[in-house]
Design an enzyme around this catalytic site. Structure first.
Site, PDB file in Angstrom:
ATOM      1  N   ASP A 122     -23.505  27.232  -9.727  1.00 55.33           N
ATOM      2  CA  ASP A 122     -23.966  27.816 -10.984  1.00 55.33           C
ATOM      3  C   ASP A 122     -23.090  29.023 -11.283  1.00 55.33           C
ATOM      4  O   ASP A 122     -22.359  29.499 -10.408  1.00 55.33           O
ATOM      5  CB  ASP A 122     -25.436  28.249 -10.848  1.00 55.33           C
ATOM      6  CG  ASP A 122     -25.959  28.880 -12.128  1.00 55.33           C
ATOM      7  OD1 ASP A 122     -25.832  28.256 -13.199  1.00 55.33           O
ATOM      8  OD2 ASP A 122     -26.483  30.011 -12.086  1.00 55.33           O
ATOM      9  N   SER A 123     -23.200  29.528 -12.501  1.00 53.13           N
ATOM     10  CA  SER A 123     -22.459  30.736 -12.855  1.00 53.13           C
ATOM     11  C   SER A 123     -22.945  31.932 -12.027  1.00 53.13           C
ATOM     12  O   SER A 123     -22.234  32.911 -11.895  1.00 53.13           O
ATOM     13  CB  SER A 123     -22.645  31.029 -14.343  1.00 53.13           C
ATOM     14  OG  SER A 123     -24.021  31.102 -14.651  1.00 53.13           O
TER      15      SER A 123
ATOM     16  N   TYR B  37     -21.400  32.459 -17.956  1.00 57.46           N
ATOM     17  CA  TYR B  37     -20.566  31.396 -18.519  1.00 57.46           C
ATOM     18  C   TYR B  37     -20.943  31.146 -19.997  1.00 57.46           C
ATOM     19  O   TYR B  37     -20.141  30.628 -20.755  1.00 57.46           O
ATOM     20  CB  TYR B  37     -20.777  30.092 -17.752  1.00 57.46           C
ATOM     21  CG  TYR B  37     -20.084  29.982 -16.407  1.00 57.46           C
ATOM     22  CD1 TYR B  37     -19.484  31.081 -15.792  1.00 57.46           C
ATOM     23  CD2 TYR B  37     -20.043  28.752 -15.748  1.00 57.46           C
ATOM     24  CE1 TYR B  37     -18.860  30.942 -14.547  1.00 57.46           C
ATOM     25  CE2 TYR B  37     -19.419  28.610 -14.512  1.00 57.46           C
ATOM     26  CZ  TYR B  37     -18.839  29.712 -13.919  1.00 57.46           C
ATOM     27  OH  TYR B  37     -18.222  29.574 -12.700  1.00 57.46           O
ATOM     28  N   GLY B  38     -22.187  31.495 -20.332  1.00 63.38           N
ATOM     29  CA  GLY B  38     -22.732  31.132 -21.651  1.00 63.38           C
ATOM     30  C   GLY B  38     -22.026  31.769 -22.831  1.00 63.38           C
ATOM     31  O   GLY B  38     -22.251  31.383 -23.968  1.00 63.38           O
TER      32      GLY B  38
ATOM     33  N   CYS C 191     -25.709  24.686 -13.647  1.00 61.94           N
ATOM     34  CA  CYS C 191     -25.525  25.471 -14.873  1.00 61.94           C
ATOM     35  C   CYS C 191     -25.458  24.554 -16.099  1.00 61.94           C
ATOM     36  O   CYS C 191     -24.634  23.630 -16.142  1.00 61.94           O
ATOM     37  CB  CYS C 191     -24.232  26.267 -14.735  1.00 61.94           C
ATOM     38  SG  CYS C 191     -23.835  27.253 -16.165  1.00 61.94           S
ATOM     39  N   ASN C 192     -26.302  24.828 -17.071  1.00 63.64           N
ATOM     40  CA  ASN C 192     -26.309  24.000 -18.291  1.00 63.64           C
ATOM     41  C   ASN C 192     -25.012  24.148 -19.071  1.00 63.64           C
ATOM     42  O   ASN C 192     -24.498  23.181 -19.626  1.00 63.64           O
ATOM     43  CB  ASN C 192     -27.489  24.400 -19.191  1.00 63.64           C
ATOM     44  CG  ASN C 192     -28.816  23.981 -18.625  1.00 63.64           C
ATOM     45  OD1 ASN C 192     -29.396  23.002 -19.026  1.00 63.64           O
ATOM     46  ND2 ASN C 192     -29.321  24.728 -17.645  1.00 63.64           N
ATOM     47  N   THR C 193     -24.484  25.373 -19.114  1.00 65.36           N
ATOM     48  CA  THR C 193     -23.241  25.600 -19.857  1.00 65.36           C
ATOM     49  C   THR C 193     -22.092  24.829 -19.208  1.00 65.36           C
ATOM     50  O   THR C 193     -21.297  24.168 -19.888  1.00 65.36           O
ATOM     51  CB  THR C 193     -22.922  27.110 -19.905  1.00 65.36           C
ATOM     52  OG1 THR C 193     -24.059  27.813 -20.426  1.00 65.36           O
ATOM     53  CG2 THR C 193     -21.718  27.389 -20.778  1.00 65.36           C
TER      54      THR C 193
ATOM     55  N   GLU D  79     -33.018  38.100 -15.692  1.00 71.80           N
ATOM     56  CA  GLU D  79     -32.356  38.783 -14.566  1.00 71.80           C
ATOM     57  C   GLU D  79     -32.938  40.168 -14.340  1.00 71.80           C
ATOM     58  O   GLU D  79     -32.945  40.678 -13.224  1.00 71.80           O
ATOM     59  CB  GLU D  79     -30.846  38.861 -14.825  1.00 71.80           C
ATOM     60  CG  GLU D  79     -30.226  37.487 -14.776  1.00 71.80           C
ATOM     61  CD  GLU D  79     -28.745  37.471 -14.457  1.00 71.80           C
ATOM     62  OE1 GLU D  79     -28.152  38.532 -14.254  1.00 71.80           O
ATOM     63  OE2 GLU D  79     -28.197  36.349 -14.426  1.00 71.80           O
TER      64      GLU D  79
ATOM     65  N   CYS E 111     -31.479  25.983 -20.034  1.00 73.40           N
ATOM     66  CA  CYS E 111     -30.720  27.074 -19.413  1.00 73.40           C
ATOM     67  C   CYS E 111     -31.411  27.380 -18.096  1.00 73.40           C
ATOM     68  O   CYS E 111     -32.649  27.386 -18.018  1.00 73.40           O
ATOM     69  CB  CYS E 111     -30.729  28.298 -20.316  1.00 73.40           C
ATOM     70  SG  CYS E 111     -30.000  29.757 -19.550  1.00 73.40           S
ATOM     71  N   THR E 112     -30.610  27.643 -17.084  1.00 72.51           N
ATOM     72  CA  THR E 112     -31.155  27.861 -15.738  1.00 72.51           C
ATOM     73  C   THR E 112     -32.219  28.951 -15.674  1.00 72.51           C
ATOM     74  O   THR E 112     -33.137  28.875 -14.871  1.00 72.51           O
ATOM     75  CB  THR E 112     -30.014  28.268 -14.793  1.00 72.51           C
ATOM     76  OG1 THR E 112     -29.247  29.299 -15.430  1.00 72.51           O
ATOM     77  CG2 THR E 112     -29.127  27.105 -14.437  1.00 72.51           C
ATOM     78  N   HIS E 113     -32.065  29.979 -16.512  1.00 75.65           N
ATOM     79  CA  HIS E 113     -32.949  31.149 -16.402  1.00 75.65           C
ATOM     80  C   HIS E 113     -34.306  30.975 -17.089  1.00 75.65           C
ATOM     81  O   HIS E 113     -35.255  31.682 -16.770  1.00 75.65           O
ATOM     82  CB  HIS E 113     -32.272  32.366 -17.032  1.00 75.65           C
ATOM     83  CG  HIS E 113     -31.101  32.887 -16.275  1.00 75.65           C
ATOM     84  ND1 HIS E 113     -30.016  32.107 -15.967  1.00 75.65           N
ATOM     85  CD2 HIS E 113     -30.848  34.111 -15.754  1.00 75.65           C
ATOM     86  CE1 HIS E 113     -29.137  32.843 -15.298  1.00 75.65           C
ATOM     87  NE2 HIS E 113     -29.613  34.056 -15.155  1.00 75.65           N
TER      88      HIS E 113
HETATM   89  N1  DGL Z   1     -26.390  29.321 -15.947  1.00 72.78           N
HETATM   90  C1  DGL Z   1     -26.247  29.463 -17.393  1.00 72.78           C
HETATM   91  C2  DGL Z   1     -26.800  28.215 -18.086  1.00 72.78           C
HETATM   92  O1  DGL Z   1     -27.638  27.513 -17.570  1.00 72.78           O
HETATM   93  C3  DGL Z   1     -26.953  30.696 -17.914  1.00 72.78           C
HETATM   94  C4  DGL Z   1     -26.286  31.994 -17.481  1.00 72.78           C
HETATM   95  C5  DGL Z   1     -24.866  32.113 -17.953  1.00 72.78           C
HETATM   96  O2  DGL Z   1     -24.635  32.236 -19.174  1.00 72.78           O
HETATM   97  O3  DGL Z   1     -23.992  32.088 -17.103  1.00 72.78           O
HETATM   98  O4  DGL Z   1     -26.398  27.931 -19.185  1.00 72.78           O
END
Ligand code: DGL
Length: 280
Positions: free
Chosen positions: A11-12, A43-44, A74-76, A158, A190-192
């Site tokens: 993940d990011s 990463y987003g 990570c979704n991005t 976060e 999104c992971t969060h």
């Molecule tokens: N992990 C990213 C996602 O799921 C969210 C955090 C980021 O922007 O890195 O898109």
């Protein structure tokens, strides 16, 4: 056939730990290696070519750990880099978009599906395409998709502000168009976002079902371990759970704790993947 090698997850940063937690729940006997690219997160907000480069480098690192499967938590990264990862991978690669889209299609009653994610993920249109494709496969008609980028949710999660007034007000602002559209299913792409699910759920109202893409992805991981014949067998010492971060391990463990609930990481090691040369 069994395979006791670990599942690699990247993940990011720390958000992917919400996906890791679901994988631990679904396949508790499996060893895992987690890489959080904290020093290069988020990463987003990054460009497509940058996210693809980072993702390929992260995959190279996990392959160097001899993993049997790679999960792009990570979704991005899933939205931008899945095709590139799949093309270069030596092992099966699982992304989070298709499982989330499938779950959304199976959940909706009125055909109105909301998708919330980072700006990057929304801008790719990958989730929308995946939902439309899956709906087509399932013979569903009259599917309507409503998308909304919710960039502030990442910082709120976060910060640990999972159930605060600031988060509620932010959620009301972001989610109003989706509520007004009458969605009955909302994909937290999104992971969060699963960490904010209490507030998101309350703002959307009890008639709206929230889809946790991490949970849907963990089911796919379980299925694939079976169909590929690579589930772990009797493992005398139990599963091994390793963590790597590209930033400070102490910082990673401190911020990671609330994401994981139990099974807190310890012995996290530092590694940077920018040493790998990749072609984008
Ligand atoms: N992990 C990213 C996602 O799921 C969210 C955090 C980021 O922007 O890195 O898109």
């Amino acid at each position: 056939m069994t395979d006791n090698r670990a599942i690699g997850v990247f993940d990011s940063g720390i958000g992917g730990l919400t996906v890791l937690r679901e994988i631990w729940n679904a396949v508790p006997g499996e060893s895992t290696v987690y890489f959080g690219d904290n020093s290069r997160a988020p990463y987003g907000t990054k460009s497509r070519s940058t996210v693809i480069r980072y993702s390929l480098q992260n995959m190279r690192f996990l392959e160097s750990k001899d993993v049997k499967m790679i999960v792009v938590a990570c979704n991005t990264a899933s939205a931008y880099a899945y095709e590139a990862l799949k093309a270069g991978a030596k092992v099966p690669v699982v992304e989070v978009v298709t499982p989330g889209a499938d779950k959304a299609c199976r959940t909706t009653g009125n055909g109105k599906i909301g998708i919330i994610a980072t700006k990057a993920t929304i801008s790719t249109g990958v989730y929308k395409d995946a939902v439309e494709r899956r709906a087509g496969e399932l013979g569903m008609k009259n599917i309507e998709i409503f998308q909304q980028a919710c960039p502030l949710f990442v910082s709120l999660a976060e910060e640990g502000w999972w159930d605060t007034e600031v988060t509620r007000l932010t959620a009301e602002e972001y989610l109003k168009p989706l509520k007004d559209a009458g969605v009955d299913t909302l994909v937290m792409a999104c992971t969060h976002y699963p960490l904010l699910s209490k507030v998101i759920g309350e703002v959307m109202g009890e008639k709206v079902t929230l889809v946790n893409t991490g949970e849907a992805t963990a089911s796919v991981v379980k299925e694939l371990l079976g169909s590929e014949g690579i589930a772990s067998g009797e493992n005398g010492n139990g599963p091994v759970r390793e963590f790597y971060t590209s930033d400070e391990p102490e910082l990673f463990e401190k911020v990671a704790a609330p994401f994981l609930g139990e099974g807190l990481p310890s012995g996290t090691r530092h590694f940077t993947t920018d040493r790998y040369e990749v072609t984008v």
